[in-house]
Design a protein around this motif. Sequence first.
Motif, PDB file in Angstrom:
ATOM      1  N   ALA A 145       0.832  -1.208   0.000  1.00  0.00           N
ATOM      2  CA  ALA A 145       0.000   0.000   0.000  1.00  0.00           C
ATOM      3  C   ALA A 145       0.867   1.259   0.000  1.00  0.00           C
ATOM      4  CB  ALA A 145      -0.936  -0.005   1.203  1.00  0.00           C
ATOM      5  N   ALA A 146       1.918   1.271   0.800  1.00  0.00           N
ATOM      6  CA  ALA A 146       2.790   2.446   0.880  1.00  0.00           C
ATOM      7  C   ALA A 146       3.503   2.707  -0.440  1.00  0.00           C
ATOM      8  CB  ALA A 146       3.816   2.268   1.995  1.00  0.00           C
ATOM      9  N   THR A 147       3.850   1.657  -1.166  1.00  0.00           N
ATOM     10  CA  THR A 147       4.584   1.849  -2.416  1.00  0.00           C
ATOM     11  C   THR A 147       3.667   2.077  -3.612  1.00  0.00           C
ATOM     12  OG1 THR A 147       4.702  -0.542  -2.758  1.00  0.00           O
ATOM     13  CG2 THR A 147       6.563   0.503  -1.662  1.00  0.00           C
ATOM     14  N   SER A 148       2.382   1.764  -3.479  1.00  0.00           N
ATOM     15  CA  SER A 148       1.490   1.913  -4.632  1.00  0.00           C
ATOM     16  C   SER A 148       0.551   3.102  -4.524  1.00  0.00           C
ATOM     17  CB  SER A 148       0.674   0.632  -4.837  1.00  0.00           C
ATOM     18  OG  SER A 148      -0.149   0.396  -3.718  1.00  0.00           O
ATOM     19  N   ARG A 203       1.063   8.436  -7.209  1.00  0.00           N
ATOM     20  CA  ARG A 203       1.330   8.227  -8.636  1.00  0.00           C
ATOM     21  C   ARG A 203       1.911   6.849  -8.913  1.00  0.00           C
ATOM     22  NH1 ARG A 203       5.358  12.378  -7.783  1.00  0.00           N
ATOM     23  NH2 ARG A 203       7.292  11.372  -7.228  1.00  0.00           N
ATOM     24  N   ASP A 204       1.671   6.356 -10.119  1.00  0.00           N
ATOM     25  CA  ASP A 204       2.209   5.086 -10.568  1.00  0.00           C
ATOM     26  C   ASP A 204       3.713   5.253 -10.777  1.00  0.00           C
ATOM     27  OD1 ASP A 204       2.713   2.620 -11.675  1.00  0.00           O
ATOM     28  OD2 ASP A 204       1.697   3.039 -13.575  1.00  0.00           O
ATOM     29  N   ALA A 207       5.775   3.007 -12.101  1.00  0.00           N
ATOM     30  CA  ALA A 207       6.323   2.252 -13.229  1.00  0.00           C
ATOM     31  C   ALA A 207       6.962   3.156 -14.288  1.00  0.00           C
ATOM     32  CB  ALA A 207       5.260   1.359 -13.845  1.00  0.00           C
ATOM     33  N   PRO A 208       6.296   4.226 -14.759  1.00  0.00           N
ATOM     34  CA  PRO A 208       6.958   5.084 -15.745  1.00  0.00           C
ATOM     35  C   PRO A 208       8.215   5.755 -15.180  1.00  0.00           C
ATOM     36  CG  PRO A 208       4.621   5.662 -15.537  1.00  0.00           C
ATOM     37  CD  PRO A 208       4.931   4.650 -14.493  1.00  0.00           C
ATOM     38  N   TRP A 209       8.196   6.080 -13.898  1.00  0.00           N
ATOM     39  CA  TRP A 209       9.360   6.701 -13.265  1.00  0.00           C
ATOM     40  C   TRP A 209      10.512   5.704 -13.167  1.00  0.00           C
ATOM     41  CZ3 TRP A 209       9.586  11.819 -11.813  1.00  0.00           C
ATOM     42  CH2 TRP A 209       8.384  12.525 -11.930  1.00  0.00           C
ATOM     43  N   LEU A 210      10.186   4.436 -12.891  1.00  0.00           N
ATOM     44  CA  LEU A 210      11.229   3.413 -12.828  1.00  0.00           C
ATOM     45  C   LEU A 210      11.904   3.220 -14.184  1.00  0.00           C
ATOM     46  CD1 LEU A 210       9.526   0.806 -10.494  1.00  0.00           C
ATOM     47  CD2 LEU A 210      11.701   1.956 -10.063  1.00  0.00           C
ATOM     48  N   ARG A 211      11.130   3.354 -15.254  1.00  0.00           N
ATOM     49  CA  ARG A 211      11.696   3.220 -16.595  1.00  0.00           C
ATOM     50  C   ARG A 211      12.543   4.433 -16.978  1.00  0.00           C
ATOM     51  NH1 ARG A 211       6.811   0.622 -17.409  1.00  0.00           N
ATOM     52  NH2 ARG A 211       5.705   2.480 -18.042  1.00  0.00           N
ATOM     53  N   LYS A 212      12.031   5.638 -16.715  1.00  0.00           N
ATOM     54  CA  LYS A 212      12.708   6.860 -17.172  1.00  0.00           C
ATOM     55  C   LYS A 212      13.801   7.333 -16.210  1.00  0.00           C
ATOM     56  CE  LYS A 212      11.950  11.409 -19.025  1.00  0.00           C
ATOM     57  NZ  LYS A 212      11.022  12.355 -19.539  1.00  0.00           N
ATOM     58  N   THR A 213      13.533   7.279 -14.919  1.00  0.00           N
ATOM     59  CA  THR A 213      14.497   7.762 -13.919  1.00  0.00           C
ATOM     60  C   THR A 213      14.594   6.742 -12.794  1.00  0.00           C
ATOM     61  OG1 THR A 213      12.746   8.981 -12.808  1.00  0.00           O
ATOM     62  CG2 THR A 213      14.051  10.206 -14.415  1.00  0.00           C
ATOM     63  N   PRO A 214      15.238   5.611 -13.053  1.00  0.00           N
ATOM     64  CA  PRO A 214      15.236   4.526 -12.067  1.00  0.00           C
ATOM     65  C   PRO A 214      15.842   4.914 -10.715  1.00  0.00           C
ATOM     66  CG  PRO A 214      16.703   4.010 -13.896  1.00  0.00           C
ATOM     67  CD  PRO A 214      15.970   5.251 -14.253  1.00  0.00           C
ATOM     68  N   ALA A 215      16.910   5.665 -10.688  1.00  0.00           N
ATOM     69  CA  ALA A 215      17.531   6.027  -9.404  1.00  0.00           C
ATOM     70  C   ALA A 215      16.579   6.898  -8.585  1.00  0.00           C
ATOM     71  CB  ALA A 215      18.854   6.744  -9.628  1.00  0.00           C
ATOM     72  N   ALA A 248      13.279   6.989  -8.814  1.00  0.00           N
ATOM     73  CA  ALA A 248      12.124   6.179  -8.406  1.00  0.00           C
ATOM     74  C   ALA A 248      12.485   5.239  -7.262  1.00  0.00           C
ATOM     75  CB  ALA A 248      11.589   5.404  -9.606  1.00  0.00           C
ATOM     76  N   VAL A 249      13.658   4.645  -7.301  1.00  0.00           N
ATOM     77  CA  VAL A 249      14.074   3.758  -6.217  1.00  0.00           C
ATOM     78  C   VAL A 249      14.208   4.556  -4.927  1.00  0.00           C
ATOM     79  CG1 VAL A 249      16.018   2.391  -5.353  1.00  0.00           C
ATOM     80  CG2 VAL A 249      15.134   1.985  -7.643  1.00  0.00           C
ATOM     81  N   ASN A 250      14.755   5.758  -5.017  1.00  0.00           N
ATOM     82  CA  ASN A 250      14.866   6.600  -3.820  1.00  0.00           C
ATOM     83  C   ASN A 250      13.486   6.955  -3.275  1.00  0.00           C
ATOM     84  OD1 ASN A 250      17.629   6.628  -3.627  1.00  0.00           O
ATOM     85  ND2 ASN A 250      17.849   8.378  -4.983  1.00  0.00           N
TER      86      ASN A 250
END
Length: 131
Positions: free
Chosen positions: A71-74, A77-78, A80-88, A90-92
Amino acid sequence: MALTPPPEAADFTFTLADALDIPVRVRSDGDLAKWDRRQASKAAQPWPATDALPADGEFLATTTWRQLVTAATSVGRDLAPWLRKTPAFAVNELIARVAPLQAYLTLKDFKAPSGAAGRRLFVNAVYRHGT
């Protein structure tokens, strides 16, 4: 001067399978008044195992640490697009959403009816006394 941990400090790590009870209040009168946290301990009935919304009252909904982290991670905003475009980045953000939960919460045994987990979330010594 060395500061020592308070007596109630406990070494604790969550596992994804940890089950816990969340007090939930169901009201059908439409009043959106805030639920006084002191009343949360009155929740003693397990959440009914039906598909319908239960009658008014205080219930214990059993969940797992995995479901809280999901729940906290979802929420919001979604990512997934951030993980693709700016993975570092999004992980942070994922770390920023989950780390405070792990840093400031602990599970404690709590009297509960059969069928409930018998544990609830509480703030830990780090939250109460600062870092």
